[in-house]
Scaffold this active site. Structure first.
Site, PDB file in Angstrom:
ATOM      1  N   CYS A 114     -13.316  30.724  -2.936  1.00 14.48           N
ATOM      2  CA  CYS A 114     -13.437  32.193  -2.901  1.00 14.48           C
ATOM      3  C   CYS A 114     -14.739  32.647  -2.244  1.00 14.48           C
ATOM      4  CB  CYS A 114     -13.338  32.721  -4.337  1.00 14.48           C
ATOM      5  SG  CYS A 114     -13.376  34.498  -4.478  1.00 14.48           S
ATOM      6  N   GLY A 156     -17.333  33.727   0.327  1.00 15.96           N
ATOM      7  CA  GLY A 156     -17.133  34.267   1.673  1.00 15.96           C
ATOM      8  C   GLY A 156     -18.142  35.347   1.989  1.00 15.96           C
ATOM      9  N   ILE A 157     -18.369  35.538   3.274  1.00 11.40           N
ATOM     10  CA  ILE A 157     -19.311  36.574   3.719  1.00 11.40           C
ATOM     11  C   ILE A 157     -18.714  37.320   4.911  1.00 11.40           C
ATOM     12  CG2 ILE A 157     -21.399  35.343   2.968  1.00 11.40           C
ATOM     13  CD1 ILE A 157     -21.827  34.564   5.967  1.00 11.40           C
ATOM     14  N   ASP A 214     -20.279  41.728  10.367  1.00  6.82           N
ATOM     15  CA  ASP A 214     -19.444  42.446  11.329  1.00  6.82           C
ATOM     16  C   ASP A 214     -20.219  42.967  12.536  1.00  6.82           C
ATOM     17  OD1 ASP A 214     -17.588  42.075   9.330  1.00  6.82           O
ATOM     18  OD2 ASP A 214     -17.335  44.186   8.832  1.00  6.82           O
ATOM     19  N   GLN A 241     -14.481  42.247  13.668  1.00  6.71           N
ATOM     20  CA  GLN A 241     -14.456  41.064  12.791  1.00  6.71           C
ATOM     21  C   GLN A 241     -13.840  39.857  13.493  1.00  6.71           C
ATOM     22  OE1 GLN A 241     -12.613  42.158   8.963  1.00  6.71           O
ATOM     23  NE2 GLN A 241     -14.690  42.338   8.153  1.00  6.71           N
ATOM     24  N   TYR A 291     -14.891  36.892  11.300  1.00 10.32           N
ATOM     25  CA  TYR A 291     -14.221  36.872   9.985  1.00 10.32           C
ATOM     26  C   TYR A 291     -12.712  36.635  10.139  1.00 10.32           C
ATOM     27  CZ  TYR A 291     -13.228  38.622   5.215  1.00 10.32           C
ATOM     28  OH  TYR A 291     -12.812  38.773   3.906  1.00 10.32           O
ATOM     29  N   PRO A 320      -6.038  38.937   0.287  1.00  7.05           N
ATOM     30  CA  PRO A 320      -6.250  40.288  -0.235  1.00  7.05           C
ATOM     31  C   PRO A 320      -6.352  41.305   0.898  1.00  7.05           C
ATOM     32  CG  PRO A 320      -7.904  38.737  -1.089  1.00  7.05           C
ATOM     33  CD  PRO A 320      -7.204  38.058   0.048  1.00  7.05           C
ATOM     34  N   TYR A 368      -7.858  45.457   1.090  1.00 10.26           N
ATOM     35  CA  TYR A 368      -9.185  45.973   0.737  1.00 10.26           C
ATOM     36  C   TYR A 368      -9.305  46.083  -0.777  1.00 10.26           C
ATOM     37  CZ  TYR A 368     -10.044  46.622   5.610  1.00 10.26           C
ATOM     38  OH  TYR A 368     -10.238  46.366   6.936  1.00 10.26           O
TER      39      TYR A 368
END
Ligand code: NDP
Length: 248
Positions: free
Chosen positions: A89, A91-92, A95, A151, A154, A184, A186
């Site tokens: 889980c 994460g970073i 942007d 992103q 990302y 997921p 937002y």
């Protein structure tokens, strides 16, 4: 109570905390991992959770560091017990439009969000293979499925995470291990609340359910994937996004 251990990377974060609580409610001994070396912050989190009725073990490891992940996993196996569930889980985000993106922001996101999944999974996998049992759950993102302005780093890492999920699921299915992703949309955590309010409102207006998701809505899905009820699900990606992106 099932006496097995669930290890949640980023377990002190917005979504990770809720996942830790759900797995604890489901009877796992939960080890939540943090990168932050701020012992006081971790102690505060442990105390907060205790007040809410939860007991957690916190371990520190930078998921970008393969050796550190391996040592942490060995330590948990020796001192806490067999890791039955791994939730990746941590994460970073960093942007920016690709035109303006520094190499360091590309590297940071890829090494945390994608290399981190390799580093942790590889460290846990031999133990799971020996026991012929395990659940690996990767927290990806809707933006890995559909791409998102600003992103590239990302979206690439999160899409890569699901490629990893599909490939590994095939390698270990015969060994009683399932590997799945949850994507997921937002979710109202600090990561998303850090987005400028105007942009956030615009994002919400595009969600068919007209609201952000709650961390508990991700945790419930993880709880299900970790449970016996999900025994025949592997290599899947479960979107939890209020209808923001639909596909089959
Ligand atoms: P948070 O920022 O609240 O949590 C992220 C966690 O990742 C933190 O607890 C942090 O640990 C950990 N972390 C960051 N870098 C490292 C590292 N190098 N090594 C180990 N741990 C690290 O974010 P969320 O809870 O919102 O996000 C959790 C996951 O869900 C992420 O993977 C994110 O990409 C994904 N996601 C989130 C969405 C959202 O809307 N919030 C949407 C889609 C996906 P600590 O601070 O304790 O050191």
């Amino acid at each position: 109570m099932n006496n097995s251990v669930a290890l949640v990377t980023g377990g002190l974060g917005g979504i990770g905390s809720e996942i830790s609580r759900k797995l604890s409610e489901n009877g796992y001994t939960v080890v939540a991992t943090t990168f932050n070396k701020d012992i006081e912050k971790a102690d505060e989190w442990i105390a907060e959770q205790k007040t809410a009725g939860f007991e957690f073990i916190v371990e520190e490891a930078d998921v970008t560091n393969f050796e550190a992940c391996g040592k942490m996993v060995e330590h948990v196996e020796k001192t806490v017990g067999p890791i039955e569930v791994l939730v990746n889980c941590a994460g970073i985000t960093r942007d920016s439009f690709l035109k303006n993106m520094d190499e360091s922001n590309w590297d940071a996101v890829l090494s945390t969000n994608l290399d981190g999944v390799f580093n942790m999974t590889k460290s846990v996998l031999d133990f799971m293979l020996t026991r012929e049992s395990g659940r690996i759950i990767n927290i990806s993102s809707v933006n890995g499925q559909r791409g998102q302005f600003g992103q590239t780093n990302y979206s690439a890492a999160k899409a890569g995470m699901h490629g990893f999920t599909m490939a590994l699921s095939q390698e270990v299915a015969r060994k009683g291990i399932t590997v799945n992703s949850v994507s997921p949309g937002y979710i109202a955590t600090n990561m998303v609340m850090a987005i400028d309010e105007e942009i956030r409102d615009n994002l919400i207006s595009q969600i068919p359910m007209q609201r952000m998701g709650k961390p508990a809505e991700i945790a419930n899905t993880v709880g299900f994937l970790a449970s016996g009820d999900a025994s025949y699900i592997t290599g899947a990606n479960i979107p939890v996004n209020g209808g923001l992106f639909t596909s089959f």
